[in-house]
Motif scaffolding. Structure first.
Motif, PDB file in Angstrom:
ATOM      1  N   UNK A 558      25.310 -32.145 -17.669  1.00 33.39           N
ATOM      2  CA  UNK A 558      26.134 -32.049 -18.881  1.00 33.39           C
ATOM      3  C   UNK A 558      25.899 -33.240 -19.796  1.00 33.39           C
ATOM      4  N   UNK A 559      26.201 -33.051 -21.052  1.00 34.80           N
ATOM      5  CA  UNK A 559      26.206 -34.151 -22.012  1.00 34.80           C
ATOM      6  C   UNK A 559      27.588 -34.767 -21.985  1.00 34.80           C
ATOM      7  N   UNK A 560      27.681 -35.961 -21.454  1.00 32.33           N
ATOM      8  CA  UNK A 560      28.979 -36.601 -21.250  1.00 32.33           C
ATOM      9  C   UNK A 560      28.987 -37.924 -21.970  1.00 32.33           C
ATOM     10  N   UNK A 561      30.196 -38.439 -22.195  1.00 32.72           N
ATOM     11  CA  UNK A 561      30.302 -39.738 -22.829  1.00 32.72           C
ATOM     12  C   UNK A 561      30.086 -40.833 -21.801  1.00 32.72           C
ATOM     13  N   UNK A 562      29.973 -42.061 -22.285  1.00 36.68           N
ATOM     14  CA  UNK A 562      29.636 -43.188 -21.405  1.00 36.68           C
ATOM     15  C   UNK A 562      30.728 -43.447 -20.387  1.00 36.68           C
ATOM     16  N   UNK A 563      31.998 -43.258 -20.758  1.00 36.67           N
ATOM     17  CA  UNK A 563      33.087 -43.541 -19.837  1.00 36.67           C
ATOM     18  C   UNK A 563      33.064 -42.610 -18.635  1.00 36.67           C
ATOM     19  N   UNK A 564      32.568 -41.389 -18.834  1.00 33.63           N
ATOM     20  CA  UNK A 564      32.547 -40.437 -17.725  1.00 33.63           C
ATOM     21  C   UNK A 564      31.383 -40.663 -16.782  1.00 33.63           C
ATOM     22  N   UNK A 565      30.400 -41.489 -17.175  1.00 35.32           N
ATOM     23  CA  UNK A 565      29.237 -41.708 -16.321  1.00 35.32           C
ATOM     24  C   UNK A 565      29.623 -42.345 -14.991  1.00 35.32           C
ATOM     25  N   UNK A 566      30.623 -43.222 -15.026  1.00 44.02           N
ATOM     26  CA  UNK A 566      31.050 -43.857 -13.773  1.00 44.02           C
ATOM     27  C   UNK A 566      31.622 -42.835 -12.801  1.00 44.02           C
ATOM     28  N   UNK A 567      32.359 -41.825 -13.340  1.00 49.70           N
ATOM     29  CA  UNK A 567      32.907 -40.795 -12.465  1.00 49.70           C
ATOM     30  C   UNK A 567      31.809 -39.888 -11.926  1.00 49.70           C
ATOM     31  N   UNK A 568      30.803 -39.609 -12.763  1.00 50.76           N
ATOM     32  CA  UNK A 568      29.677 -38.798 -12.292  1.00 50.76           C
ATOM     33  C   UNK A 568      28.927 -39.534 -11.189  1.00 50.76           C
ATOM     34  N   UNK A 569      28.713 -40.833 -11.387  1.00 50.41           N
ATOM     35  CA  UNK A 569      28.022 -41.604 -10.353  1.00 50.41           C
ATOM     36  C   UNK A 569      28.844 -41.631  -9.068  1.00 50.41           C
ATOM     37  N   UNK A 570      30.160 -41.731  -9.193  1.00 57.56           N
ATOM     38  CA  UNK A 570      31.028 -41.711  -8.014  1.00 57.56           C
ATOM     39  C   UNK A 570      30.915 -40.372  -7.299  1.00 57.56           C
ATOM     40  N   UNK A 571      30.888 -39.282  -8.080  1.00 54.29           N
ATOM     41  CA  UNK A 571      30.767 -37.965  -7.472  1.00 54.29           C
ATOM     42  C   UNK A 571      29.433 -37.812  -6.750  1.00 54.29           C
ATOM     43  N   UNK A 572      28.359 -38.314  -7.367  1.00 56.45           N
ATOM     44  CA  UNK A 572      27.052 -38.243  -6.715  1.00 56.45           C
ATOM     45  C   UNK A 572      27.016 -39.076  -5.439  1.00 56.45           C
ATOM     46  N   UNK A 573      27.631 -40.249  -5.479  1.00 51.39           N
ATOM     47  CA  UNK A 573      27.674 -41.082  -4.276  1.00 51.39           C
ATOM     48  C   UNK A 573      28.516 -40.413  -3.197  1.00 51.39           C
ATOM     49  N   UNK A 574      29.608 -39.778  -3.588  1.00 54.46           N
ATOM     50  CA  UNK A 574      30.440 -39.078  -2.610  1.00 54.46           C
ATOM     51  C   UNK A 574      29.649 -37.965  -1.933  1.00 54.46           C
ATOM     52  N   UNK A 575      28.863 -37.248  -2.730  1.00 53.48           N
ATOM     53  CA  UNK A 575      28.029 -36.189  -2.168  1.00 53.48           C
ATOM     54  C   UNK A 575      26.967 -36.780  -1.236  1.00 53.48           C
ATOM     55  N   UNK A 576      26.381 -37.918  -1.624  1.00 55.20           N
ATOM     56  CA  UNK A 576      25.396 -38.589  -0.763  1.00 55.20           C
ATOM     57  C   UNK A 576      26.027 -39.014   0.552  1.00 55.20           C
ATOM     58  N   UNK A 577      27.246 -39.544   0.476  1.00 46.41           N
ATOM     59  CA  UNK A 577      27.933 -39.998   1.677  1.00 46.41           C
ATOM     60  C   UNK A 577      28.238 -38.824   2.596  1.00 46.41           C
ATOM     61  N   UNK A 578      28.644 -37.688   2.022  1.00 46.72           N
ATOM     62  CA  UNK A 578      28.892 -36.506   2.848  1.00 46.72           C
ATOM     63  C   UNK A 578      27.627 -36.053   3.559  1.00 46.72           C
ATOM     64  N   UNK A 579      26.508 -36.053   2.843  1.00 48.88           N
ATOM     65  CA  UNK A 579      25.249 -35.640   3.454  1.00 48.88           C
ATOM     66  C   UNK A 579      24.819 -36.619   4.546  1.00 48.88           C
ATOM     67  N   UNK A 580      25.118 -37.908   4.376  1.00 47.58           N
ATOM     68  CA  UNK A 580      24.697 -38.922   5.350  1.00 47.58           C
ATOM     69  C   UNK A 580      25.429 -38.784   6.669  1.00 47.58           C
ATOM     70  N   UNK A 581      26.690 -38.371   6.622  1.00 45.31           N
ATOM     71  CA  UNK A 581      27.499 -38.331   7.850  1.00 45.31           C
ATOM     72  C   UNK A 581      27.682 -36.919   8.375  1.00 45.31           C
ATOM     73  N   UNK A 582      27.130 -35.931   7.692  1.00 46.23           N
ATOM     74  CA  UNK A 582      27.351 -34.541   8.089  1.00 46.23           C
ATOM     75  C   UNK A 582      26.892 -34.299   9.523  1.00 46.23           C
ATOM     76  N   UNK A 583      25.703 -34.766   9.887  1.00 45.96           N
ATOM     77  CA  UNK A 583      25.194 -34.513  11.224  1.00 45.96           C
ATOM     78  C   UNK A 583      26.010 -35.213  12.297  1.00 45.96           C
ATOM     79  N   UNK A 584      26.578 -36.390  11.962  1.00 49.26           N
ATOM     80  CA  UNK A 584      27.428 -37.091  12.930  1.00 49.26           C
ATOM     81  C   UNK A 584      28.703 -36.292  13.187  1.00 49.26           C
ATOM     82  N   UNK A 585      29.268 -35.746  12.109  1.00 45.24           N
ATOM     83  CA  UNK A 585      30.489 -34.944  12.255  1.00 45.24           C
ATOM     84  C   UNK A 585      30.214 -33.714  13.105  1.00 45.24           C
ATOM     85  N   UNK A 586      29.104 -33.029  12.848  1.00 48.23           N
ATOM     86  CA  UNK A 586      28.800 -31.814  13.590  1.00 48.23           C
ATOM     87  C   UNK A 586      28.555 -32.119  15.068  1.00 48.23           C
ATOM     88  N   UNK A 587      27.919 -33.247  15.373  1.00 50.67           N
ATOM     89  CA  UNK A 587      27.680 -33.603  16.768  1.00 50.67           C
ATOM     90  C   UNK A 587      28.987 -33.818  17.513  1.00 50.67           C
TER      91      UNK A 587
END
Length: 1065
Positions: A558-587
């Motif tokens: 999306x075309x977003x303003x600068x203030x929303x970029x921090x929230x987008x980066x947070x959302x991307x990091x949250x998704x990265x963190x979920x992917x990093x621990x997913x296999x540990x949770x399943x085990x």
């Protein structure tokens, strides 16, 4: 002591036995409080022996004598003393097997109290317990030491008497002493109790025994007094020696157990013998530092029993340096017979046999485990190598491609017996483990994906160059430049390479784990440091639904303003963190019982799998919990409502025993109390970070705040440490290095780097250590690219990561990838303090690995394309061919690199004469004329290569009579030119002398012979006999064979006879 023990004589014992029989204490005679002194012994000697003692009394006496401990040293004591032990053994048989708080001490040195009941039967305390200055050793001989908890190898309270000068609490000296004593105690694995500054008593607890006390460095640091603790005498063979005098002499030299051999784990006695053998002409000092010839009493002292040496005092001062003398022959070698299995023996030379030496066995010194060296896929033992025992003869070195040369297996290993330390071992350091599969075989595919593909990708990125002058040459240093808008594409390209490597069959599990982690690292770099273009049109983004944000990102950015970029980066990091621990949770979920659905839900929440957790709660009919879960990590209002409800339950005294523990854990997590929810539960650091971000901090918290909050909790010990991936998700194929405990995971350092912003980041060296991403301390192949990309986008800037560059260079060189190694060198940042660092490294690579890169035209062309001066390549090849004896090729390369002096030397001494004698005159002329323009830079040109130019010019002039040179129209002119040339030949032979081989002298002789023949062929044209005779004089001075000289001499005599006849007529 004169007697062998402190047991009473028969009469005293019979009285005790009689007292036991009569159950009366009136007749019991015991030793006084001054037990162990000579006066008490004399009292017992004066007692009347009872002649009417029955046989049973003697049997009981023998039994007790056999079980009591032995302590003969006059300055040692024990509690209870021997007479108390005898009395207790008589009244309570078996008491010696359970003596409470048994204590052994030495006057002026300290004492040790063994806690609990101790079995002291048949203990030789003289050999077991030894006090030295500020030191206690129990069971000095490791072979005789019992298991922990047995004998005296058990928990004890140790008290050592310290002599500290100028101890005062006013200037803070006392606090410093206490601090250093605590550190020393902790370092030795003991527990500090107290330090009494009034009497110098240092108390500490130990679990078991080896050596405890202060080292020499610690004593100097604490500023110990040089005073001797006590003064006593030692009786030996009827002669008494004043120990005070010996102690005073001892203060001039170092104590043996604190010497260098002892600290290196070597036998000080053998080292002493070797030293005496090497330097026989020196004043041979004993280990106390006094020359033997100044201590005649030591001749008697050398025959003391080892028991009597235990009471000697030694100081810690170093002996003054002694002038070194030329060494003598060290050893005599007596080979074993060929038909015998016994090995050969090495004996001392006769000169120094029998010299007195003192022996105090030390516990030795082990190397720090953090300095292990991986060799051939395993690790070298961390004790002193056998080569170190060779002292001054020790040699160890490194060869090309990680070759390690050393002198044998470590001392003390099973395979070290019977192996001479002179055996040379050549091993290769396992620097290529990243290229080996699970069968320990190098795979070409792994070479491609580990080195070639990433470096080719790096080469395709945009670069900026900087020219650096190195003498008359220029180097083009390179640096990758990029921007954060294309960082996502760069990271994706590296991920594709790693994923292709994961598809290679047969890679080990530990390598697969590291590769998967590298994929996640590149994803994290993309999340934290990339940026996206902004078209200027802004679109609002919801702050409380990270899943919706990620869904919108997948459909299209999306075309977003600068203030929303921090929230987008947070959302991307949250998704990265979920992917990093997913296999540990399943085990962990897969190992749960299906009935425990509440714990199942909690594990799903640690991976933020909200949909699955809500569905699970609803499927079990727990609708209210499902409603709460649907709001997990949402607005702060719902969290505060749940937290307030929990507080009301506690205030109203609700009995939580009627609610499932796992349900309370879920409520605590939903209320944002992550520490309350994690009681009795251990999770990895990434999931803890997720819980902190998802459930405790507000949903609009920026990532820097999240990372800093986790860092503060980590420093306070309230968060699990971010250990590297191979520790967190082990096991791996090989043991973990101790040094890895000081390093965190690379992902954590990337988070800190993002949180630091514009401020200085102080963890770069640890961040880019191999241990932050892999268990292999020598693997830098991917972390180097991550550093380069981060630096290219401006995440940081550092000129202090040369170890990272050198690590990758070493890996590349061991694989023969010299061109890529030079490529990495050219990307090392320029440093004003080391302006020629890159040039020096490149030249060393070219010289050391010449055979590798010169044999592959692609590598050589690649190096030239990098802008490396071709003169450096030719110089390296010249040295290489010169080393292997191909001097013709060496000459060509020396000419190419403009090393005229070296080329001239090789030409004169090795090349020219071979070409000349083989008749290849055109090649001789080509080579010599290629150097002629630079003859001003060449020493002895006229007497070297210039000889050949002069020869060809004179020969041509003498042969071409139709077109003679002006100065050679007459015989006199020809004679003068030939004389000058032949004189230079003679002078050249004198200058080059031994450097000229026989073939070169033959070539000189043939040149002289040919010029002489050409000169004499025109002698008939001489106007006068004097001119003709002068030509013969010139020829006879030439360096020609004697038979030719004789022929020319006969011709000269004939001419002279004709000349006389003419005069006579």
């Amino acid at each position: 002591m004169a007697s062998s023990s402190l047991l009473p004589v028969v009469g005293g014992f019979c009285e005790l036995h009689s007292a036991r029989i009569n159950t009366s204490s009136d007749n019991i005679h015991v030793m006084g409080p001054a037990a162990g002194t000579s006066s008490n012994v004399s009292q017992y000697n004066k007692r009347k022996i009872l002649h009417n003692a029955d046989l049973s009394s003697y049997e009981i006496l023998k039994e007790i004598r056999d079980v009591l401990p032995i302590l003969q040293s006059s300055d040692y004591y024990m509690k209870p003393c021997l007479e108390d032990l005898i009395r207790s053994e008589v009244t309570d048989p078996g008491y010696s097997s359970r003596v409470p708080d048994f204590t052994v001490g030495r006057h002026g040195y300290g004492y040790v109290k063994f806690l609990g009941n101790t079995d002291v039967r048949c203990l030789d305390l003289d050999q077991i317990v030894k006090f030295h200055r500020h030191e206690l050793v129990v069971y000095e001989d490791e072979d005789s030491k019992p298991a922990n908890g047995q004998g005296l190898n058990k928990a004890a309270e140790v008290t050592l008497m310290l002599q500290i000068r100028n101890l005062s609490s006013k200037d803070g000296h006392l606090n410093d002493v206490v601090k250093k004593l605590k550190e020393s105690t902790q370092r030795q694995g003991a527990q500090f109790i107290s330090f009494d500054s009034m009497n110098g008593e240092w108390k500490f607890l130990v679990d078991h025994f080896s050596r405890f006390g202060l080292s020499e460095d610690e004593e100097e640091d604490i500023a110990m007094d040089d005073a001797t603790p006590v003064q006593d005498s030692a009786e030996m063979n009827g002669e008494v020696y004043d120990v005070d005098e010996e102690t005073q002499m001892d203060s001039m030299g170092p104590e043996l157990s604190h010497s260098l051999p002892a600290h290196l784990g070597l036998d000080p006695i053998k080292m002493k013998e070797m030293r005496m053998l090497m330097f026989q002409e020196e004043e041979i000092d004993d280990f106390n530092g006094m020359p033997l010839r100044q201590k005649p009493s030591l001749v008697k002292e050398c025959i003391r029993s080892p028991l009597q040496y235990s009471s000697q005092k030694m100081s810690h001062r170093s002996s003054p340096p002694v002038a070194r003398k030329p060494p003598l022959a060290l050893l005599e070698y007596h080979p074993g017979s060929f038909d015998s299995a016994s090995p050969g023996t090495i004996l001392m030379t006769q000169q120094n046999k029998g010299l007195p030496v003192k022996k105090i066995k030390s516990d030795g010194f082990k190397l720090d485990l953090r300095h292990e060296t991986p060799v051939t896929g395993s690790h070298s033992h961390n004790i002193v190598d056998a080569g170190l025992f060779m002292s001054r003869s020790f040699r160890v070195g490194w060869g090309p491609n990680g070759i390690l040369v050393h002198s044998g297996p470590p001392i003390g290993t099973n395979n070290s017996h019977g192996v001479l330390s002179s055996v040379i071992n050549v091993e290769k350091v396992a620097i290529d483990k990243v290229l080996r599969d699970e069968n320990n075989k190098v795979r070409k595919e792994l070479v491609e994906f580990s080195f070639d593909a990433p470096l080719n990708l790096h080469k395709e990125l945009n670069h900026e160059t900087k020219e650096v002058e190195v003498g008359s040459f220029k180097l083009k240093l390179q640096k990758v430049v990029s921007n954060r808008l294309v960082l996502s594409e760069i990271c994706r390209s590296y991920i594709d390479i790693i994923e292709a490597e994961l598809d290679v069959p047969g890679i080990s599990s530990s390598a697969r784990l590291v590769l998967m982690h590298q994929v996640m690292v590149w994803e994290l770099i993309k999340v934290l440091f990339s940026e996206r273009e902004n078209s200027g049109q802004s679109k609002p983004v919801a702050a409380d639904n990270e899943e919706d944000i990620m869904q919108d990102m997948k459909e299209g950015p999306p075309d977003v303003d600068t203030e929303a970029l921090t929230l987008i980066r947070r959302a991307e990091f949250s998704y990265w963190l979920q992917e990093s621990v997913c296999h540990r949770v399943q085990e962990e979920v897969s190992s749960l019982d299906e009935s425990n659905y509440l714990k199942h839900i909690f594990l799903l929440l640690t991976g933020r799998q909200l949909d699955s957790s809500v569905e699970l709660a609803a499927s079990r009919g727990d609708v209210r919990l499902a409603c709460l879960l649907s709001q997990a990590g949402g607005s702060m209002v719902s969290r505060s409502d749940i937290a307030r409800q929990l507080d009301l339950w506690r205030l109203n005294g609700m009995d939580f025993n009627f609610i499932e523990k796992d349900r309370i854990r879920l409520y605590e997590l939903l209320a944002g109390h992550i520490h309350g929810s994690l009681q009795d539960v251990k999770i990895d650091w990434k999931r803890f970070l997720g819980l902190l971000m998802w459930y405790q901090l507000p949903p609009d918290t920026s990532l820097p705040v999240v990372f800093q909050t986790y860092q503060h909790l980590l420093e306070d010990g309230k968060a699990p440490p971010p250990v590297p991936i191979y520790v967190d998700e082990g096991p791996i194929d090989e043991p973990i290095h101790q040094g890895t405990k000081e390093h965190f995971d690379l992902s954590y350092y990337l988070m800190l780097l993002h949180a630091s912003g514009e401020s200085k980041f102080g963890f770069l060296k640890k961040m880019f250590s191999a241990f932050s991403s892999t268990h292999d301390p020598l693997d830098y192949h991917m972390i180097w690219h991550q550093r380069a990309v981060l630096e290219a986008v401006g995440a940081f800037n550092s000129n202090d990561l040369q170890s990272l560059d050198m690590g990758l260079i070493s890996q590349l060189l061991c694989q023969g990838q010299c061109h890529w190694a030079i490529y990495v060198v050219l990307h090392m940042p320029h440093h004003d303090d080391y302006p020629y660092l890159q040039a020096t490294l490149i030249r060393e690579i070219l010289f050391q690995y010449c055979e590798s890169w010169s044999s592959q035209e692609s590598q050589r062309q690649f190096i030239e394309d990098l802008g490396v001066p071709t003169e450096w390549l030719h110089e390296a090849m010249a040295v290489y061919f010169s080393y292997y004896g191909d001097l013709s090729k060496a000459l060509e390369h020396y000419l190419e690199c403009a090393n005229w002096q070296k080329a001239h030397s090789i030409y004169v001494t090795s090349v020219a004469h071979k070409l000349f004698l083989s008749g290849n005159h055109s090649e001789v002329w080509r080579l010599v004329t290629s150097m002629e323009n630079h003859k001003s830079e060449i020493e002895n040109w006229d007497l070297g290569a210039g000889i050949y130019i002069s020869f060809y010019l004179i020969r041509s002039s003498l042969q071409e009579n139709d077109n003679p040179m002006s100065e050679m129209e007459s015989l006199e002119g020809k004679n003068a030119a030939c004389k000058d040339f032949l004189d230079r030949l003679n002078e050249s032979l004198a200058v080059w002398d031994g450097r000229l081989p026989i073939e070169a002298r033959v070539a000189y002789s043939k040149m002289a012979e040919e010029i002489s023949n050409l000169l004499l062929s025109d002698i008939s044209e001489g106007p006068t006999r004097d001119a003709q005779l002068s030509c013969f004089e010139t020829v006879l001075s030439a360096p020609i064979p004697e038979d030719f000289r004789s022929n020319h001499l006969q011709d000269a005599v004939s001419l002279f006879s004709c000349y006389l006849s003419e005069i006579a007529s």
